[in-house]
Design a protein around this motif. Structure first.
Motif, PDB file in Angstrom:
ATOM      1  N   LEU A 179       0.812  -1.222   0.000  1.00  9.37           N
ATOM      2  CA  LEU A 179       0.000   0.000   0.000  1.00  9.37           C
ATOM      3  C   LEU A 179       0.847   1.275   0.000  1.00  9.37           C
ATOM      4  O   LEU A 179       0.465   2.256  -0.655  1.00  9.37           O
ATOM      5  CB  LEU A 179      -0.964  -0.006   1.192  1.00  9.37           C
ATOM      6  N   PRO A 180       1.983   1.313   0.706  1.00 11.22           N
ATOM      7  CA  PRO A 180       2.810   2.527   0.627  1.00 11.22           C
ATOM      8  C   PRO A 180       3.316   2.827  -0.781  1.00 11.22           C
ATOM      9  O   PRO A 180       3.702   3.964  -1.064  1.00 11.22           O
ATOM     10  CB  PRO A 180       3.974   2.226   1.580  1.00 11.22           C
ATOM     11  N   LEU A 181       3.322   1.813  -1.665  1.00  8.89           N
ATOM     12  CA  LEU A 181       3.779   2.044  -3.031  1.00  8.89           C
ATOM     13  C   LEU A 181       2.693   2.649  -3.922  1.00  8.89           C
ATOM     14  O   LEU A 181       2.997   3.175  -4.992  1.00  8.89           O
ATOM     15  CB  LEU A 181       4.236   0.716  -3.660  1.00  8.89           C
ATOM     16  N   VAL A 182       1.443   2.547  -3.482  1.00  8.90           N
ATOM     17  CA  VAL A 182       0.341   2.982  -4.334  1.00  8.90           C
ATOM     18  C   VAL A 182       0.454   4.460  -4.683  1.00  8.90           C
ATOM     19  O   VAL A 182       0.321   4.863  -5.843  1.00  8.90           O
ATOM     20  CB  VAL A 182      -1.012   2.669  -3.658  1.00  8.90           C
ATOM     21  N   THR A 183       0.712   5.297  -3.667  1.00 15.00           N
ATOM     22  CA  THR A 183       0.838   6.737  -3.913  1.00 15.00           C
ATOM     23  C   THR A 183       2.002   7.041  -4.841  1.00 15.00           C
ATOM     24  O   THR A 183       1.884   7.855  -5.773  1.00 15.00           O
ATOM     25  CB  THR A 183       1.016   7.496  -2.589  1.00 15.00           C
ATOM     26  N   GLU A 184       3.134   6.359  -4.584  1.00 14.77           N
ATOM     27  CA  GLU A 184       4.303   6.562  -5.435  1.00 14.77           C
ATOM     28  C   GLU A 184       4.021   6.163  -6.878  1.00 14.77           C
ATOM     29  O   GLU A 184       4.378   6.886  -7.820  1.00 14.77           O
ATOM     30  CB  GLU A 184       5.482   5.759  -4.879  1.00 14.77           C
ATOM     31  N   LEU A 185       3.355   5.033  -7.072  1.00 18.41           N
ATOM     32  CA  LEU A 185       3.056   4.567  -8.421  1.00 18.41           C
ATOM     33  C   LEU A 185       2.059   5.481  -9.129  1.00 18.41           C
ATOM     34  O   LEU A 185       2.137   5.678 -10.344  1.00 18.41           O
ATOM     35  CB  LEU A 185       2.525   3.134  -8.371  1.00 18.41           C
ATOM     36  N   ALA A 186       1.115   6.023  -8.388  1.00 20.07           N
ATOM     37  CA  ALA A 186       0.141   6.933  -8.987  1.00 20.07           C
ATOM     38  C   ALA A 186       0.833   8.178  -9.543  1.00 20.07           C
ATOM     39  O   ALA A 186       0.392   8.761 -10.543  1.00 20.07           O
ATOM     40  CB  ALA A 186      -0.907   7.326  -7.956  1.00 20.07           C
ATOM     41  N   ARG A 187       1.931   8.565  -8.904  1.00 15.20           N
ATOM     42  CA  ARG A 187       2.666   9.746  -9.343  1.00 15.20           C
ATOM     43  C   ARG A 187       3.622   9.424 -10.477  1.00 15.20           C
ATOM     44  O   ARG A 187       3.726  10.180 -11.451  1.00 15.20           O
ATOM     45  CB  ARG A 187       3.445  10.340  -8.162  1.00 15.20           C
ATOM     46  N   THR A 188       4.340   8.275 -10.351  1.00 16.95           N
ATOM     47  CA  THR A 188       5.391   7.979 -11.321  1.00 16.95           C
ATOM     48  C   THR A 188       4.914   7.149 -12.505  1.00 16.95           C
ATOM     49  O   THR A 188       5.496   7.220 -13.585  1.00 16.95           O
ATOM     50  CB  THR A 188       6.543   7.230 -10.630  1.00 16.95           C
ATOM     51  N   HIS A 189       3.872   6.349 -12.302  1.00 14.23           N
ATOM     52  CA  HIS A 189       3.362   5.489 -13.377  1.00 14.23           C
ATOM     53  C   HIS A 189       1.835   5.509 -13.347  1.00 14.23           C
ATOM     54  O   HIS A 189       1.189   4.524 -12.964  1.00 14.23           O
ATOM     55  CB  HIS A 189       3.871   4.051 -13.211  1.00 14.23           C
ATOM     56  N   PRO A 190       1.221   6.626 -13.752  1.00 15.36           N
ATOM     57  CA  PRO A 190      -0.240   6.779 -13.621  1.00 15.36           C
ATOM     58  C   PRO A 190      -1.044   5.796 -14.450  1.00 15.36           C
ATOM     59  O   PRO A 190      -2.231   5.600 -14.187  1.00 15.36           O
ATOM     60  CB  PRO A 190      -0.477   8.229 -14.087  1.00 15.36           C
TER      61      PRO A 190
END
Length: 307
Positions: free
Chosen positions: A106-117
């Motif tokens: 789950l902590p990766l979700v925000t990062e992925l939304a920003r870097t790989h939408p």
């Protein structure tokens, strides 16, 4: 030769019975048998032989199954390379146990939304056996699983496993119970030989660990209660229903004492598991790499209590 026949052979090597292969592939048992017979003729070698009321692979069959896993992986790699927009179409399906999802995915979700939408995660919470079944049935792309050093998972040549992190576990006991802090693992277990024991309701790994250590300590544990939630395990211990394994470092209830198991240790080992041939698919490769990096940087951090 047809790759579908190779898949039947690989599934037979994994499942061990024609009926199980038929169930997994949606074919009939007679069709599976017929197709494996055709494959044997194509190869000019006997691939299966009777084993009581079942069948087993011959040495030639086992060797071909090894080649088949590589061949099918290569075919899958080619399909994904030539059809990058094919299913899962930017959606990475992940099935895993609660701690791995909550503390690491789950902590990766925000990062992925920003870097790989354009990458989307579809998350399902499952215990290891359930997640691996979904992986085998191609109903998930990545399985987050765990085993224990004293209850290792059986190797599966059809999948690739990436080690993520390890975490020590101890024994949760009533806080008022007198046990020396210096007691070794077998001494701690022997102290509770007459107690009831609490195990996971959806996975047998911790029960295997308990039975193994109890046997080494000279008794057979009376396993009576099952719980999926580690908070519920602590509640059961508080209510006097027994003792059970808990991760070291987890916050404990006031009525619960967590005893370290120092020799032999009990170590939970977390893994990311994927099918061969999909490891280079960009969404899968990216998330697996991010999970491994996060596990390396958070080593020793104990997440919220959950299996």
């Amino acid at each position: 030769m047809e790759t579908r026949r190779l898949r039947l052979l690989v599934e037979l090597s994994r499942l061990g019975s024609m009926r199980a292969v038929a169930d997994v592939t949606g074919a009939t048992t007679s069709t599976v048998s017929q197709q494996l017979g055709v494959l044997a003729k194509e190869m000019g070698a006997a691939l299966i032989e009777p084993d009581g009321r079942r069948v087993r692979l011959t040495p030639a069959g086992r060797r071909l199954a090894e080649h088949a896993a590589v061949i099918l992986a290569a075919v899958e790699t080619a399909r994904l390379d030539l059809a990058p927009g094919a299913e899962p179409n930017g959606t990475l399906r992940v099935a895993g146990f609660a701690t791995a999802i909550r503390a690491h995915l789950l902590p990766l979700v925000t990062e992925l939304a920003r870097t790989h939408p354009r990458l989307h995660l579809l998350v399902r919470e499952h215990e290891p056996a359930e997640a691996l079944q979904l992986l085998a049935a191609d109903e998930t792309d990545l399985a987050l699983t765990y085993d224990y050093n004293l209850a290792p998972a059986d190797p599966d040549p059809t999948v690739h496993t990436t080690a993520l992190w390890t975490a020590p576990w101890g024994l949760g006991i009533p806080a008022h119970t007198e046990v020396p802090d210096t007691a070794g693992t077998l001494g701690v277990f022997a102290r509770f030989a007459a107690y009831d024991w609490i195990v996971n309701s959806r996975n047998t790994a911790d029960e295997t660990v308990i039975r193994t250590l109890a046997s080494m300590a000279g008794f057979t544990p009376r396993i009576t209660h099952q719980a999926d939630s580690l908070d519920l395990v602590q509640g059961m211990i508080t209510a006097g229903l027994g003792v059970g394994l808990l991760p070291i470092g987890t916050p404990t209830f006031p009525e619960v004492r967590l005893m370290p198991l120092t020799g032999p240790q009990v170590m939970l080992r977390a893994h990311a598991v994927a099918r061969h041939g999909r490891l280079t698919w960009p969404p899968l490769a990216l998330v697996t790499d991010l999970l491994a990096r996060r596990a390396a940087t958070t080593a020793g951090v104990i997440p919220a209590p959950a299996r």
